[in-house]
Design a protein around this motif. Structure first.
Motif, mmCIF file in Angstrom:
data_model
loop_
_atom_site.group_PDB
_atom_site.id
_atom_site.type_symbol
_atom_site.label_atom_id
_atom_site.label_comp_id
_atom_site.label_asym_id
_atom_site.label_seq_id
_atom_site.Cartn_x
_atom_site.Cartn_y
_atom_site.Cartn_z
ATOM 1 N N ASP A 69 0.811 -1.151 0.068
ATOM 2 C CA ASP A 69 -0.104 0.028 0.039
ATOM 3 C C ASP A 69 1.010 1.449 -0.251
ATOM 4 O OD1 ASP A 69 -1.743 1.764 0.406
ATOM 5 O OD2 ASP A 69 -2.639 0.986 1.914
ATOM 6 N N ALA A 70 0.915 1.716 -1.161
ATOM 7 C CA ALA A 70 1.689 2.810 -1.255
ATOM 8 C C ALA A 70 1.099 4.138 -1.533
ATOM 9 C CB ALA A 70 2.881 2.679 -2.210
ATOM 10 N N ASP A 71 -0.224 4.260 -1.440
ATOM 11 C CA ASP A 71 -0.778 5.359 -1.638
ATOM 12 C C ASP A 71 -0.816 6.303 -0.181
ATOM 13 O OD1 ASP A 71 -2.469 7.603 -1.785
ATOM 14 O OD2 ASP A 71 -4.278 6.467 -2.797
ATOM 15 N N HIS A 88 4.184 -0.516 9.919
ATOM 16 C CA HIS A 88 4.548 -0.372 8.395
ATOM 17 C C HIS A 88 5.870 -0.330 7.919
ATOM 18 C CE1 HIS A 88 5.577 3.889 9.406
ATOM 19 N NE2 HIS A 88 4.424 3.996 10.301
ATOM 20 N N LEU A 89 6.065 -0.182 6.598
ATOM 21 C CA LEU A 89 7.375 -0.345 6.103
ATOM 22 C C LEU A 89 8.459 0.546 6.779
ATOM 23 C CD1 LEU A 89 7.298 -0.315 2.159
ATOM 24 C CD2 LEU A 89 9.285 0.747 3.263
ATOM 25 N N LEU A 90 8.225 1.868 7.159
ATOM 26 C CA LEU A 90 9.221 2.452 8.003
ATOM 27 C C LEU A 90 9.798 2.076 9.444
ATOM 28 C CD1 LEU A 90 8.467 6.221 6.851
ATOM 29 C CD2 LEU A 90 10.019 4.465 5.827
ATOM 30 N N ASN A 91 8.950 1.271 9.901
ATOM 31 C CA ASN A 91 9.002 0.370 11.126
ATOM 32 C C ASN A 91 10.568 -0.352 10.959
ATOM 33 O OD1 ASN A 91 5.801 -0.046 12.040
ATOM 34 N ND2 ASN A 91 7.133 1.816 12.811
ATOM 35 N N LEU A 92 10.613 -0.730 9.595
ATOM 36 C CA LEU A 92 12.089 -1.507 9.506
ATOM 37 C C LEU A 92 13.275 -0.447 9.741
ATOM 38 C CD1 LEU A 92 10.904 -3.175 6.084
ATOM 39 C CD2 LEU A 92 11.157 -4.123 8.354
ATOM 40 N N LEU A 93 13.134 0.577 9.922
ATOM 41 C CA LEU A 93 14.448 1.571 10.279
ATOM 42 C C LEU A 93 14.929 1.084 11.628
ATOM 43 C CD1 LEU A 93 13.336 4.822 8.550
ATOM 44 C CD2 LEU A 93 15.049 3.359 7.874
ATOM 45 N N GLU A 94 13.886 0.560 12.483
ATOM 46 C CA GLU A 94 14.307 0.060 13.596
ATOM 47 C C GLU A 94 15.264 -1.179 13.434
ATOM 48 O OE1 GLU A 94 10.896 0.197 16.362
ATOM 49 O OE2 GLU A 94 10.222 1.742 15.095
ATOM 50 N N ILE A 113 1.987 -5.173 2.972
ATOM 51 C CA ILE A 113 2.767 -4.452 3.683
ATOM 52 C C ILE A 113 2.160 -2.786 3.627
ATOM 53 C CG2 ILE A 113 4.911 -3.312 4.225
ATOM 54 C CD1 ILE A 113 6.279 -5.729 2.949
ATOM 55 N N SER A 114 2.123 -2.248 4.637
ATOM 56 C CA SER A 114 1.542 -0.962 4.667
ATOM 57 C C SER A 114 2.620 0.116 4.523
ATOM 58 C CB SER A 114 0.753 -0.868 5.919
ATOM 59 O OG SER A 114 0.221 0.639 6.140
ATOM 60 N N GLY A 115 2.721 0.883 3.333
ATOM 61 C CA GLY A 115 3.876 1.795 3.328
ATOM 62 C C GLY A 115 3.996 2.703 4.412
ATOM 63 N N GLY A 116 2.921 3.504 4.906
ATOM 64 C CA GLY A 116 3.113 4.468 6.076
ATOM 65 C C GLY A 116 3.732 5.807 5.501
ATOM 66 N N SER A 117 3.319 6.618 6.104
ATOM 67 C CA SER A 117 3.783 7.932 5.521
ATOM 68 C C SER A 117 5.356 8.120 5.828
ATOM 69 C CB SER A 117 2.854 9.178 6.157
ATOM 70 O OG SER A 117 2.969 9.035 7.486
ATOM 71 N N GLY A 118 6.094 8.944 5.048
ATOM 72 C CA GLY A 118 7.267 9.301 5.411
ATOM 73 C C GLY A 118 8.136 8.429 4.337
ATOM 74 N N ILE A 119 7.605 7.525 3.605
ATOM 75 C CA ILE A 119 8.304 6.807 2.694
ATOM 76 C C ILE A 119 8.877 7.596 1.485
ATOM 77 C CG2 ILE A 119 6.203 5.678 1.463
ATOM 78 C CD1 ILE A 119 9.507 3.909 2.208
ATOM 79 N N GLU A 120 7.881 8.767 1.260
ATOM 80 C CA GLU A 120 8.204 9.767 0.087
ATOM 81 C C GLU A 120 9.431 10.260 0.321
ATOM 82 O OE1 GLU A 120 6.017 10.183 2.601
ATOM 83 O OE2 GLU A 120 5.537 12.254 3.053
ATOM 84 N N LYS A 121 9.904 10.263 1.597
ATOM 85 C CA LYS A 121 11.345 10.841 1.839
ATOM 86 C C LYS A 121 12.437 10.009 1.830
ATOM 87 C CE LYS A 121 9.356 14.566 4.853
ATOM 88 N NZ LYS A 121 8.233 13.747 5.368
ATOM 89 N N ALA A 122 12.196 8.866 1.309
ATOM 90 C CA ALA A 122 13.122 7.607 1.204
ATOM 91 C C ALA A 122 14.428 8.105 0.584
ATOM 92 C CB ALA A 122 12.350 6.303 0.358
#
Ligand code: ADP
Ligand code: MG
Length: 297
Positions: A69-71, A88-94, A113-122
Motif C-alpha cells: 500500500d503506497a498510496d 508499516h514499512l518505515l518501522n523497518l528502520l528500527e 505491507i502498509s507503506g506508511g507516511s514518510g516513505i516519500e522521503k526515502a
C-alpha cells in the motif's frame, strides 16, 4: 527472461492451483518478482479495489503475491481488506524490526505491507538507513512472484517515482472524460520519463462495453500520435453494485461475491497479467528498491 517467467508461472499454476499459498519461504533468486504499479490520473477510480482483488485472483491462480500500500495520501488497503495494520514499512528502520513484523495477512492469507507516511522521503534517508531498508525489503522477492503496488493518483513526485521504478504499470481509468484526461496526463509524463515503457490500461466502471472500447481506442490513437507510445488495454471491469457492498462490508468482492460480474472481470485481468504478452522482469524487485532508494544515481 520473459519466457522463463511465463514458464515458471505456468508451472506454479499447474501444480499449486488447488492449494493454499505455502507459509514457508521458497527459494527463488532474489529480485525475480514482477513488480506492477497500479495507478490512475484521477483519484477514486477504483485502484485499491483493483489491487486487492487482482492480488486475490492471481493468488487463486497459483501465483505468490504481495501487496504494498503506497498510496500515501489515502492508504486504504486495510479498509478494503477489513484488517488493521500493526506496523508499516518505515518501522523497518528500527534494527530490531524484521520483515515478518511488518508483513500483514489479509483474507485468504493475502500478504501485504502498509507503506506508511514518510516513505516519500526515502531518497533523503542516510545511506545507512537506505541500506537497512533495502536489505530487509529485498527478501520480499523470495516469497512473491508478483508484487502489486497500490500508488496514489496523479502526477505527484512520489507516484511518479513508484511508477517509473516498476517494470510494469497498470493505469486505471473510468470511461468518464475527466478520468480519461487525467489518465492521458499520466501517460504523457510516463512517456517522457520512463526508460523502458510497459504501461497498460484498465477501464473500470464500464456500463456500455462498445462505448468504452471506442473511448479506449481514441486514447490509444492519441498516445501513438502525440506521445509516440503504444498502450495496450489489459481489460475492463463492469460497473457492479457488489463492489460498493463489499467495500461497506470490508471484505474484498472476490471473497464476498466470487461470481459477481466484477469478480469475473478481475479473473480475466489476472489471466491477462499471468499470460499476457507484455510481461517483463527487467529491474525486478531489487531494481525497484534501488531506484526508490536512489542507489542508481
Ligand atoms: N466496478 C465498480 N463498480 C461499482 N463501483 C465501483 C467499482 N469500482 C470502484 N467502485 C466504487 O469506487 C469506490 C472507490 O474505489 P477505490 O478502490 O477506493 O478507489 P481508489 O483507490 O482509486 O481511490 C469504491 O468504494 C466503490 O464504491
Ligand atoms: Mg485507494
Amino acid at each position: 527472461m520473459t519466457t522463463d517467467q511465463a514458464e515458471r508461472l505456468r508451472q506454479i499454476v499447474g501444480t499449486k492451483a488447488e492449494e493454499e499459498p505455502k507459509e514457508e519461504l521458497r527459494a527463488l533468486p532474489v529480485g525475480s518478482a514482477r513488480v506492477i504499479a497500479i495507478t490512475s490520473g484521477k483519484g477514486g477510480v477504483g485502484k485499491t479495489n483493483l489491487t486487492v482483488n487482482l492480488a486475490l485472483a492471481l493468488q487463486e491462480a497459483g501465483a505468490r503475491v504481495l501487496v504494498i500500500d503506497a498510496d500515501l495520501g489515502m492508504a486504504n488497503v486495510d479498509v478494503v481488506l477489513g484488517t488493521k495494520s500493526k506496523g508499516h514499512l518505515l518501522n523497518l528502520l528500527e534494527e530490531s524490526v524484521t520483515l515478518g513484523d511488518v508483513l500483514q495477512k489479509g483474507p485468504k492469507g493475502l500478504r501485504y505491507i502498509s507503506g506508511g507516511s514518510g516513505i516519500e522521503k526515502a531518497a533523503d534517508f542516510t545511506r545507512e538507513e537506505r541500506e537497512l531498508l533495502l536489505g530487509k525489503l529485498a527478501a520480499c522477492a523470495d516469497f512473491a512472484d508478483v508484487i502489486l503496488i497500490d500508488t496514489g493518483a496523479g502526477l505527484g513526485k512520489n507516484v511518479m517515482d513508484f511508477i517509473l521504478a516498476a517494470d510494469e504499470v497498470l493505469l486505471l481509468t473510468t470511461p468518464e472524460p475527466t478520468a480519461l484526461t487525467d489518465a492521458y496526463a499520466v501517460m504523457k509524463a510516463y512517456s517522457m520519463y520512463a526508460k523502458e515503457k510497459n504501461i497498460r490500461l484498465v477501464v473500470n466502471r464500464v456500463y456500455d462495453e462498445a462505448e468504452s472500447k471506442e473511448v479506449v481506442k481514441k486514447l490509444q490513437q492519441t498516445s501513438e500520435r502525440f506521445l509516440g507510445m503504444t498502450i495496450d488495454c489489459l481489460g475492463y471491469i463492469f460497473e457492479d453494485s457488489a463492489v460498493m457492498r463489499s467495500v461497506r462490508a470490508q471484505t474484498p468482492f472476490l471473497v464476498a461475491y466470487p461470481s459477481c460480474i466484477a469478480s469475473r472481470c478481475i479473473h480475466g485481468l489476472a489471466n491477462a497479467v499471468l499470460y499476457g504478452s507484455r510481461m517483463t522482469v527487467t529491474g525486478g524487485w531489487r531494481g525497484f528498491l534501488r531506484q526508490i532508494f536512489k542507489f542508481t544515481r
